[in-house]
Design a protein around this motif. Structure first.
Motif, PDB file in Angstrom:
ATOM      1  N   SER A   1       0.617  -1.149   0.092  1.00  0.00           N
ATOM      2  CA  SER A   1       0.015   0.110  -0.096  1.00  0.00           C
ATOM      3  C   SER A   1       0.860   1.246   0.077  1.00  0.00           C
ATOM      4  CB  SER A   1      -0.918  -0.054   1.216  1.00  0.00           C
ATOM      5  OG  SER A   1      -1.688   1.056   1.307  1.00  0.00           O
ATOM      6  N   ILE A   2       1.955   1.103   0.813  1.00  0.00           N
ATOM      7  CA  ILE A   2       2.831   2.423   0.992  1.00  0.00           C
ATOM      8  C   ILE A   2       3.486   2.640  -0.394  1.00  0.00           C
ATOM      9  CG2 ILE A   2       5.054   3.205   1.841  1.00  0.00           C
ATOM     10  CD1 ILE A   2       4.093   2.029   4.621  1.00  0.00           C
ATOM     11  N   ARG A   3       4.022   1.657  -1.039  1.00  0.00           N
ATOM     12  CA  ARG A   3       4.676   1.592  -2.433  1.00  0.00           C
ATOM     13  C   ARG A   3       3.635   2.358  -3.260  1.00  0.00           C
ATOM     14  NH1 ARG A   3       7.724  -4.126  -2.737  1.00  0.00           N
ATOM     15  NH2 ARG A   3       9.861  -3.248  -1.442  1.00  0.00           N
ATOM     16  N   SER A   4       2.401   1.737  -3.407  1.00  0.00           N
ATOM     17  CA  SER A   4       1.414   2.237  -4.462  1.00  0.00           C
ATOM     18  C   SER A   4       0.956   3.633  -4.069  1.00  0.00           C
ATOM     19  CB  SER A   4       0.009   1.464  -4.196  1.00  0.00           C
ATOM     20  OG  SER A   4      -1.102   2.051  -4.952  1.00  0.00           O
ATOM     21  N   GLN A   5       0.997   4.136  -3.014  1.00  0.00           N
ATOM     22  CA  GLN A   5       0.745   5.507  -2.605  1.00  0.00           C
ATOM     23  C   GLN A   5       2.015   6.556  -2.917  1.00  0.00           C
ATOM     24  OE1 GLN A   5      -0.043   5.789   1.463  1.00  0.00           O
ATOM     25  NE2 GLN A   5      -2.328   4.926   1.376  1.00  0.00           N
ATOM     26  N   ALA A   6       3.227   5.896  -2.796  1.00  0.00           N
ATOM     27  CA  ALA A   6       4.354   6.490  -3.236  1.00  0.00           C
ATOM     28  C   ALA A   6       4.504   6.844  -4.685  1.00  0.00           C
ATOM     29  CB  ALA A   6       5.736   5.986  -2.670  1.00  0.00           C
ATOM     30  N   GLU A   7       4.252   5.767  -5.394  1.00  0.00           N
ATOM     31  CA  GLU A   7       4.109   5.915  -6.948  1.00  0.00           C
ATOM     32  C   GLU A   7       3.025   6.882  -7.383  1.00  0.00           C
ATOM     33  OE1 GLU A   7       3.550   2.003  -8.305  1.00  0.00           O
ATOM     34  OE2 GLU A   7       5.383   1.162  -7.635  1.00  0.00           O
ATOM     35  N   ASN A   8       1.919   6.946  -6.646  1.00  0.00           N
ATOM     36  CA  ASN A   8       0.954   8.069  -7.301  1.00  0.00           C
ATOM     37  C   ASN A   8       1.362   9.423  -6.910  1.00  0.00           C
ATOM     38  OD1 ASN A   8      -0.764   5.887  -8.092  1.00  0.00           O
ATOM     39  ND2 ASN A   8      -1.997   5.655  -6.065  1.00  0.00           N
ATOM     40  N   LEU A   9       1.932   9.444  -5.609  1.00  0.00           N
ATOM     41  CA  LEU A   9       2.567  10.690  -5.234  1.00  0.00           C
ATOM     42  C   LEU A   9       3.569  11.361  -6.225  1.00  0.00           C
ATOM     43  CD1 LEU A   9       2.588  10.687  -1.539  1.00  0.00           C
ATOM     44  CD2 LEU A   9       1.107  12.150  -3.023  1.00  0.00           C
ATOM     45  N   ARG A  10       4.241  10.437  -6.686  1.00  0.00           N
ATOM     46  CA  ARG A  10       5.591  10.609  -7.857  1.00  0.00           C
ATOM     47  C   ARG A  10       4.957  11.144  -9.049  1.00  0.00           C
ATOM     48  NH1 ARG A  10       9.903   6.396 -10.369  1.00  0.00           N
ATOM     49  NH2 ARG A  10      11.059   8.119 -11.452  1.00  0.00           N
ATOM     50  N   GLY A  11       3.999  10.472  -9.500  1.00  0.00           N
ATOM     51  CA  GLY A  11       3.142  10.567 -10.848  1.00  0.00           C
ATOM     52  C   GLY A  11       2.770  11.956 -10.672  1.00  0.00           C
ATOM     53  N   GLN A  12       1.953  12.365  -9.567  1.00  0.00           N
ATOM     54  CA  GLN A  12       1.347  13.786  -9.291  1.00  0.00           C
ATOM     55  C   GLN A  12       2.473  14.794  -9.295  1.00  0.00           C
ATOM     56  OE1 GLN A  12      -0.965  13.361  -5.921  1.00  0.00           O
ATOM     57  NE2 GLN A  12      -2.420  12.003  -6.603  1.00  0.00           N
ATOM     58  N   ALA A  13       3.630  14.813  -8.586  1.00  0.00           N
ATOM     59  CA  ALA A  13       4.629  15.601  -8.696  1.00  0.00           C
ATOM     60  C   ALA A  13       5.311  15.855 -10.020  1.00  0.00           C
ATOM     61  CB  ALA A  13       6.002  15.049  -7.739  1.00  0.00           C
ATOM     62  N   GLU A  14       5.536  14.625 -10.664  1.00  0.00           N
ATOM     63  CA  GLU A  14       5.970  15.044 -12.050  1.00  0.00           C
ATOM     64  C   GLU A  14       5.218  15.531 -13.032  1.00  0.00           C
ATOM     65  OE1 GLU A  14       6.658  10.736 -13.289  1.00  0.00           O
ATOM     66  OE2 GLU A  14       8.494  10.781 -12.282  1.00  0.00           O
ATOM     67  N   ASN A  15       3.757  15.409 -12.708  1.00  0.00           N
ATOM     68  CA  ASN A  15       2.659  16.031 -13.518  1.00  0.00           C
ATOM     69  C   ASN A  15       2.817  17.778 -13.121  1.00  0.00           C
ATOM     70  OD1 ASN A  15       1.874  14.072 -15.112  1.00  0.00           O
ATOM     71  ND2 ASN A  15       0.145  13.570 -13.717  1.00  0.00           N
ATOM     72  N   VAL A  16       2.675  18.035 -11.772  1.00  0.00           N
ATOM     73  CA  VAL A  16       2.725  19.370 -11.227  1.00  0.00           C
ATOM     74  C   VAL A  16       4.359  20.054 -11.807  1.00  0.00           C
ATOM     75  CG1 VAL A  16       3.346  20.905  -9.461  1.00  0.00           C
ATOM     76  CG2 VAL A  16       1.569  19.131  -9.491  1.00  0.00           C
ATOM     77  N   ILE A  17       5.370  19.318 -11.792  1.00  0.00           N
ATOM     78  CA  ILE A  17       6.612  19.809 -12.286  1.00  0.00           C
ATOM     79  C   ILE A  17       6.552  20.183 -13.923  1.00  0.00           C
ATOM     80  CG2 ILE A  17       9.044  19.566 -12.846  1.00  0.00           C
ATOM     81  CD1 ILE A  17       9.054  17.952 -10.175  1.00  0.00           C
ATOM     82  N   SER A  18       5.965  19.387 -14.599  1.00  0.00           N
ATOM     83  CA  SER A  18       5.736  19.435 -16.051  1.00  0.00           C
ATOM     84  C   SER A  18       4.889  20.330 -16.307  1.00  0.00           C
ATOM     85  CB  SER A  18       5.211  18.192 -16.630  1.00  0.00           C
ATOM     86  OG  SER A  18       5.116  18.263 -18.150  1.00  0.00           O
ATOM     87  N   ARG A  19       3.760  20.479 -15.779  1.00  0.00           N
ATOM     88  CA  ARG A  19       3.029  21.760 -16.092  1.00  0.00           C
ATOM     89  C   ARG A  19       3.745  23.241 -15.554  1.00  0.00           C
ATOM     90  NH1 ARG A  19      -2.086  20.524 -12.990  1.00  0.00           N
ATOM     91  NH2 ARG A  19      -1.142  18.406 -12.699  1.00  0.00           N
ATOM     92  N   ALA A  20       4.362  23.257 -14.493  1.00  0.00           N
ATOM     93  CA  ALA A  20       5.237  24.404 -14.067  1.00  0.00           C
ATOM     94  C   ALA A  20       6.123  24.785 -15.191  1.00  0.00           C
ATOM     95  CB  ALA A  20       5.777  24.200 -12.840  1.00  0.00           C
ATOM     96  N   GLN A  21       6.775  23.754 -15.567  1.00  0.00           N
ATOM     97  CA  GLN A  21       7.704  24.038 -16.802  1.00  0.00           C
ATOM     98  C   GLN A  21       7.099  24.479 -18.027  1.00  0.00           C
ATOM     99  OE1 GLN A  21       9.732  20.071 -17.062  1.00  0.00           O
ATOM    100  NE2 GLN A  21      11.476  20.821 -15.427  1.00  0.00           N
TER     101      GLN A  21
END
Length: 87
Positions: A58-78
């Motif tokens: 469960s923790i791994r799954s949540q971490a992967e989701n958060l990573r994907g969200q962070a990558e999306n935010v960074i991409s949009r900001a760039q």
């Protein structure tokens, strides 16, 4: 739970020792009850291991989701600032 198992073992041992049985019957009874207690402890260990595995998954799954969200935010900001690929 550990305290419960210890208390259970002590209670069973005292009950067997004070029961009106022959020595052989008492030994066989102790062996049977010790085996039952061992099986119960083994089952509890297996359940605990499964809970840990489930929690880790469960923790791994949540971490992967958060990573994907962070990558999306960074991409949009760039994209918004025109600095895509510079970070």
């Amino acid at each position: 739970m550990k305290g419960f198992l210890i208390g259970l073992g002590i209670g069973v041992g005292l009950g067997v020792l004070f029961a009106p049985m022959s020595g052989e019957e008492t030994r066989n009874n102790l062996v049977d009850r010790a085996s039952d207690l061992s099986d119960s402890a083994r089952e509890m260990m297996d359940q605990g291991k499964e809970r840990v595995r489930s929690g880790i998954s469960s923790i791994r799954s949540q971490a992967e989701n958060l990573r994907g969200q962070a990558e999306n935010v960074i991409s949009r900001a760039q994209q918004a600032t025109g600095t895509e690929g510079n970070v």
